[in-house]
Write a protein that holds these residues in place. Structure first.
Motif, PDB file in Angstrom:
ATOM      1  N   MET A 173     -16.124 -84.025  68.444  1.00 54.52           N
ATOM      2  CA  MET A 173     -16.178 -84.628  67.121  1.00 54.52           C
ATOM      3  C   MET A 173     -14.803 -85.125  66.680  1.00 54.52           C
ATOM      4  SD  MET A 173     -18.791 -82.042  65.161  1.00 54.52           S
ATOM      5  CE  MET A 173     -18.699 -82.996  63.640  1.00 54.52           C
ATOM      6  N   GLU A 174     -13.776 -84.347  66.986  1.00 51.89           N
ATOM      7  CA  GLU A 174     -12.422 -84.732  66.564  1.00 51.89           C
ATOM      8  C   GLU A 174     -11.914 -85.950  67.318  1.00 51.89           C
ATOM      9  OE1 GLU A 174     -11.021 -80.291  65.136  1.00 51.89           O
ATOM     10  OE2 GLU A 174     -10.864 -80.854  67.238  1.00 51.89           O
ATOM     11  N   VAL A 175     -12.185 -86.004  68.609  1.00 58.41           N
ATOM     12  CA  VAL A 175     -11.718 -87.132  69.408  1.00 58.41           C
ATOM     13  C   VAL A 175     -12.474 -88.401  69.059  1.00 58.41           C
ATOM     14  CG1 VAL A 175     -11.614 -88.060  71.756  1.00 58.41           C
ATOM     15  CG2 VAL A 175     -10.875 -85.715  71.300  1.00 58.41           C
ATOM     16  N   ALA A 176     -13.794 -88.269  68.861  1.00 58.06           N
ATOM     17  CA  ALA A 176     -14.616 -89.447  68.585  1.00 58.06           C
ATOM     18  C   ALA A 176     -14.542 -89.887  67.134  1.00 58.06           C
ATOM     19  CB  ALA A 176     -16.072 -89.168  68.966  1.00 58.06           C
ATOM     20  N   GLY A 177     -13.968 -89.055  66.261  1.00 54.10           N
ATOM     21  CA  GLY A 177     -13.987 -89.381  64.842  1.00 54.10           C
ATOM     22  C   GLY A 177     -15.411 -89.409  64.337  1.00 54.10           C
ATOM     23  N   HIS A 178     -16.247 -88.546  64.904  1.00 46.81           N
ATOM     24  CA  HIS A 178     -17.688 -88.574  64.643  1.00 46.81           C
ATOM     25  C   HIS A 178     -18.014 -87.942  63.301  1.00 46.81           C
ATOM     26  CE1 HIS A 178     -21.824 -88.901  66.211  1.00 46.81           C
ATOM     27  NE2 HIS A 178     -22.059 -87.795  65.529  1.00 46.81           N
ATOM     28  N   THR A 179     -18.869 -88.581  62.520  1.00 52.37           N
ATOM     29  CA  THR A 179     -19.368 -88.013  61.269  1.00 52.37           C
ATOM     30  C   THR A 179     -20.648 -87.251  61.557  1.00 52.37           C
ATOM     31  OG1 THR A 179     -18.459 -89.838  59.988  1.00 52.37           O
ATOM     32  CG2 THR A 179     -20.181 -88.516  58.947  1.00 52.37           C
ATOM     33  N   PRO A 180     -20.739 -85.976  61.148  1.00 51.84           N
ATOM     34  CA  PRO A 180     -21.943 -85.199  61.449  1.00 51.84           C
ATOM     35  C   PRO A 180     -23.203 -85.888  60.936  1.00 51.84           C
ATOM     36  CG  PRO A 180     -20.210 -83.801  60.565  1.00 51.84           C
ATOM     37  CD  PRO A 180     -19.761 -85.220  60.386  1.00 51.84           C
ATOM     38  N   PRO A 181     -24.310 -85.829  61.703  1.00 53.86           N
ATOM     39  CA  PRO A 181     -25.572 -86.434  61.259  1.00 53.86           C
ATOM     40  C   PRO A 181     -26.035 -85.840  59.934  1.00 53.86           C
ATOM     41  CG  PRO A 181     -25.665 -85.817  63.578  1.00 53.86           C
ATOM     42  CD  PRO A 181     -24.414 -85.224  63.033  1.00 53.86           C
ATOM     43  N   PRO A 182     -26.864 -86.570  59.190  1.00 51.62           N
ATOM     44  CA  PRO A 182     -27.308 -86.111  57.864  1.00 51.62           C
ATOM     45  C   PRO A 182     -27.998 -84.760  57.854  1.00 51.62           C
ATOM     46  CG  PRO A 182     -27.823 -88.421  58.186  1.00 51.62           C
ATOM     47  CD  PRO A 182     -27.347 -87.915  59.513  1.00 51.62           C
ATOM     48  N   ARG A 183     -28.586 -84.320  58.992  1.00 53.98           N
ATOM     49  CA  ARG A 183     -29.296 -83.047  58.967  1.00 53.98           C
ATOM     50  C   ARG A 183     -28.358 -81.858  58.811  1.00 53.98           C
ATOM     51  NH1 ARG A 183     -30.650 -84.365  64.483  1.00 53.98           N
ATOM     52  NH2 ARG A 183     -29.334 -83.307  65.995  1.00 53.98           N
ATOM     53  N   PHE A 184     -27.047 -82.062  59.011  1.00 53.71           N
ATOM     54  CA  PHE A 184     -26.112 -80.982  58.758  1.00 53.71           C
ATOM     55  C   PHE A 184     -25.863 -80.880  57.255  1.00 53.71           C
ATOM     56  CE2 PHE A 184     -25.836 -80.137  62.955  1.00 53.71           C
ATOM     57  CZ  PHE A 184     -25.202 -81.075  63.736  1.00 53.71           C
ATOM     58  N   VAL A 185     -25.669 -79.668  56.781  1.00 53.29           N
ATOM     59  CA  VAL A 185     -25.523 -79.433  55.342  1.00 53.29           C
ATOM     60  C   VAL A 185     -24.119 -79.782  54.879  1.00 53.29           C
ATOM     61  CG1 VAL A 185     -25.675 -77.719  53.512  1.00 53.29           C
ATOM     62  CG2 VAL A 185     -27.238 -77.603  55.463  1.00 53.29           C
ATOM     63  N   PRO A 186     -23.960 -80.715  53.952  1.00 52.73           N
ATOM     64  CA  PRO A 186     -22.634 -81.087  53.473  1.00 52.73           C
ATOM     65  C   PRO A 186     -22.091 -80.083  52.473  1.00 52.73           C
ATOM     66  CG  PRO A 186     -24.270 -82.361  52.317  1.00 52.73           C
ATOM     67  CD  PRO A 186     -25.014 -81.522  53.326  1.00 52.73           C
ATOM     68  N   VAL A 187     -20.778 -79.952  52.434  1.00 59.87           N
ATOM     69  CA  VAL A 187     -20.096 -79.157  51.419  1.00 59.87           C
ATOM     70  C   VAL A 187     -19.205 -80.114  50.637  1.00 59.87           C
ATOM     71  CG1 VAL A 187     -18.558 -77.218  50.970  1.00 59.87           C
ATOM     72  CG2 VAL A 187     -20.137 -77.131  52.905  1.00 59.87           C
ATOM     73  N   ALA A 188     -19.546 -80.355  49.371  1.00 59.72           N
ATOM     74  CA  ALA A 188     -18.834 -81.359  48.581  1.00 59.72           C
ATOM     75  C   ALA A 188     -17.407 -80.930  48.290  1.00 59.72           C
ATOM     76  CB  ALA A 188     -19.579 -81.603  47.274  1.00 59.72           C
ATOM     77  N   ASP A 189     -16.470 -81.868  48.351  1.00 57.90           N
ATOM     78  CA  ASP A 189     -15.083 -81.629  47.978  1.00 57.90           C
ATOM     79  C   ASP A 189     -14.965 -81.738  46.468  1.00 57.90           C
ATOM     80  OD1 ASP A 189     -13.648 -81.074  50.342  1.00 57.90           O
ATOM     81  OD2 ASP A 189     -13.822 -83.171  50.940  1.00 57.90           O
ATOM     82  N   ASP A 190     -15.321 -80.706  45.787  1.00 59.97           N
ATOM     83  CA  ASP A 190     -15.279 -80.690  44.326  1.00 59.97           C
ATOM     84  C   ASP A 190     -14.266 -79.645  43.879  1.00 59.97           C
ATOM     85  OD1 ASP A 190     -15.633 -80.613  41.636  1.00 59.97           O
ATOM     86  OD2 ASP A 190     -17.773 -80.131  41.677  1.00 59.97           O
ATOM     87  N   PRO A 191     -13.057 -80.063  43.473  1.00 56.81           N
ATOM     88  CA  PRO A 191     -12.011 -79.107  43.114  1.00 56.81           C
ATOM     89  C   PRO A 191     -12.370 -78.226  41.929  1.00 56.81           C
ATOM     90  CG  PRO A 191     -11.390 -81.340  42.472  1.00 56.81           C
ATOM     91  CD  PRO A 191     -12.635 -81.455  43.309  1.00 56.81           C
ATOM     92  N   SER A 192     -13.359 -78.632  41.140  1.00 56.54           N
ATOM     93  CA  SER A 192     -13.749 -77.828  39.986  1.00 56.54           C
ATOM     94  C   SER A 192     -14.740 -76.727  40.355  1.00 56.54           C
ATOM     95  CB  SER A 192     -14.375 -78.728  38.905  1.00 56.54           C
ATOM     96  OG  SER A 192     -15.597 -79.290  39.375  1.00 56.54           O
ATOM     97  N   LYS A 193     -15.259 -76.773  41.576  1.00 50.54           N
ATOM     98  CA  LYS A 193     -16.249 -75.804  42.014  1.00 50.54           C
ATOM     99  C   LYS A 193     -15.564 -74.538  42.531  1.00 50.54           C
ATOM    100  CE  LYS A 193     -20.286 -75.371  45.034  1.00 50.54           C
ATOM    101  NZ  LYS A 193     -21.117 -76.059  46.059  1.00 50.54           N
TER     102      LYS A 193
END
Length: 283
Positions: free
Chosen positions: A244-264
């Protein structure tokens, strides 16, 4: 956006093997500036920061070493490398423990094909295994950041890849401060939390190390976490993460995202390691 992945849920290596040819490299316009004559353009400047604290037993350390070496020599890795915009990456590998204990095992090297990949893998394997006290993820991040400015490469991305089996319990600052400084410099931090043993008083393990890594350690564009929950997953997880790091690959949508929300609020205290150490040893 950050992502988390459990190797127990899905084998990403197979996905990447089929999809990596379609990965589109970051556009040239994303480069901050054109490399000088003394610099070499690469797809990613990758720092592998590996935990060697005493909570890691010798068997785990050996499997971890083998995992990185085999991943770098794998057919999938070499295919991902070949399909990059430049077809090469720069990598350095260091081991860390306390805030003052970091040891570079592989200085910056260019990997551009099977021969250079095999050479780096062989050097990782032949280096004697060591262990050391304390766990300073913040120290590892602070040690890693200036390494990007000390190498002769210019990457489309700059990535710090951190593996470890416990929370930060030592260092010049809480891990979140170190992480935020790195992210503000345009660096991505990915994580490999190792959760193969039951939490132990003697080793300062915590139950939700994966959540700790997601909320307190990783950050930056496209950052993600790959969790290891059994010894059998070590090598597969490391290969998946490197692909993933070498390819610059974005995980497919079925993986659960964790939002970058500094207020959380983090789901695990980001100073839990320091608090445990203070409660047990009072220093």
């Amino acid at each position: 956006m950050r992502w988390w992945i459990s190797i127990g849920m899905v084998c990403l290596a197979g996905v990447l093997a089929g999809d990596v040819a379609t990965v589109v490299a970051a556009p040239r316009a994303q480069l901050a500036q054109q490399p000088s004559e003394k610099e070499t353009s690469v797809d990613v400047e990758l720092i592998l920061a590996v935990d060697v604290s005493y909570s890691m037993d010798l068997d785990e350390l050996a499997i971890q070493r083998e995992g990185y070496a085999q991943a770098l020599s794998s057919r999938e890795f070499l295919q991902a490398l070949k399909n990059g915009l430049h077809g090469r990456i720069a990598v350095t590998y260091f081991e860390w423990a306390a805030s003052s204990d970091q040891k570079i095992i592989i200085p910056w090297r260019l990997i551009d094909g099977p021969e250079s990949a095999d050479a780096v893998a062989a050097e990782i394997l032949k280096t004697p295994i060591r262990r050391a006290s304390r766990t300073s993820i913040s120290g590892a991040i602070y040690f890693a950041m200036p390494l990007f400015d000390e190498n002769p490469y210019r990457g489309l991305r700059r990535v710090i890849d951190i593996s470890g089996d416990g929370p930060n319990n030592n260092g010049p600052s809480p891990v979140t401060i170190a992480r935020d400084e790195a992210v503000n410099k345009g660096i991505t931090i990915n994580g490999l939390p190792i959760m193969v043993k039951e939490p132990s008083y003697s080793t300062m393990d915590i139950e939700n190390l994966d959540l700790y890594y997601r909320d307190c350690v990783t950050g930056g564009r496209g950052s993600f976490v790959v969790t290891i929950k059994s010894r059998e997953e070590f090598k597969e997880a490391i290969r998946t993460k490197l692909l993933m790091e070498v390819a610059g690959h974005t995980p497919p949508p079925r993986f659960v995202p964790v939002a970058d929300d500094p207020s959380k609020e983090p789901r695990v205290s980001c100073t839990i390691g320091e608090k445990i150490w203070q409660d047990r040893w009072g220093r």
